[in-house]
Design an enzyme around this catalytic site. Sequence first.
Site, mmCIF file in Angstrom:
data_model
loop_
_atom_site.group_PDB
_atom_site.id
_atom_site.type_symbol
_atom_site.label_atom_id
_atom_site.label_comp_id
_atom_site.label_asym_id
_atom_site.label_seq_id
_atom_site.Cartn_x
_atom_site.Cartn_y
_atom_site.Cartn_z
ATOM 1 N N GLY A 319 0.824 -1.197 0.000
ATOM 2 C CA GLY A 319 0.000 0.000 0.000
ATOM 3 C C GLY A 319 0.859 1.248 0.000
ATOM 4 O O GLY A 319 2.036 1.205 -0.360
ATOM 5 N N GLU A 320 0.270 2.365 0.401
ATOM 6 C CA GLU A 320 0.934 3.660 0.472
ATOM 7 C C GLU A 320 1.249 4.252 -0.897
ATOM 8 O O GLU A 320 1.641 5.400 -1.014
ATOM 9 C CB GLU A 320 2.247 3.592 1.278
ATOM 10 C CG GLU A 320 2.119 3.006 2.667
ATOM 11 C CD GLU A 320 3.469 2.870 3.355
ATOM 12 O OE1 GLU A 320 4.473 3.470 2.902
ATOM 13 O OE2 GLU A 320 3.538 2.154 4.359
ATOM 14 N N GLY A 321 1.142 3.460 -1.955
ATOM 15 C CA GLY A 321 1.583 3.902 -3.270
ATOM 16 C C GLY A 321 3.028 3.556 -3.534
ATOM 17 O O GLY A 321 3.665 4.152 -4.421
#
Length: 353
Positions: A319-321
């Site tokens: 996640g988080e990019g």
Amino acid sequence: MKETDQTTTASTIQQKTPDALHADIEALLSSRCTIPGSLPQWERAFTKLCMAWGRIEDSINPVHIVYSADNGITEEPHIQYPQSITYHHTVNMLHGGATISAFCRFNTIPLIIADVGINQPEPVGLNLKAATGTKNFTKEPSMSKEEYTHVWNKAAQLITHQKEAGYNLISFGEMGIGNTTTSAAVLSALTGLPPEETVGYGSGASEETYRIKRDVVRRGLALHHDAMTSPQDILRCVGGFDLVALTSSMLACMEQQLPFVIDGFITAVALATAYAIDPKVADYALPSHQSRETGMTAALAFAHQPPESVMLHASMALGEGSGAVLMVQLLKTIYYAFTHIISLKDIFKETLP
């Protein structure tokens, strides 16, 4: 020809008809001193960027946005981590201690942390929140229409501000305990696929919690079946504030002629939702990696993102990019190369056969 001359040549190809622009892009790529067809996927990515902009830009100027929100579905027993992690890790991102913080810092990519619904009264980062988290979708809709509209509009405004600030590529990430559950529910509602094909293990679920997670999604879909008559209704009934913000942002990118890079499963589901609202958004989306979440392939297929457009295969699920920012750095590299590699005419002074 000097290197600076080539950049000028590229940037002078301004707004044209799509066919004329495409012809100019092909002419530029075919003139470079590379073996024809040796970088096919990157040529397609380069072309997609330029077609989204409506011209060949001088360079990529990216910004990364992370939407953080809490999800009421964390009340259910399949969630293995406390909801408070959303808050603490978002603070960590903001203060520079997270993976995405390091990725953006190393690659000199501006990072925006936007709070669209963290379960804390004080906002973390940019305040776009309408509420301190969603409701449990197995009992009631995730959010009210007013909450949905607030986050939708705020996210769209954020994209407009990035365009006005001069950024021409946006990458997206998210943070929120429980958001693989909301994303699986949204994807099943959009596609009609059963939870067995959309629900993944998330953050390391056991077989028993995985079974419960599928049942949670199934119950939510049954409860809201009659109310989910549009993609927007699906988001409101079983989605999360992060998904609302991401979907709105992607459609705003399309309106602003801003290509964007998606990350893993959650952002892929947001893209699928945006596609269900307006299929033209597919022309502005660039996938980054093939998440190991179960529904990733289905989400990309629904959004008309072909398998060959996915560059990174590293079994990521952070996640988080994180995958999106890695992709942006690769795009910056290839974009610089295609606009600065010398042409064959500069090597051979005589006419080529």
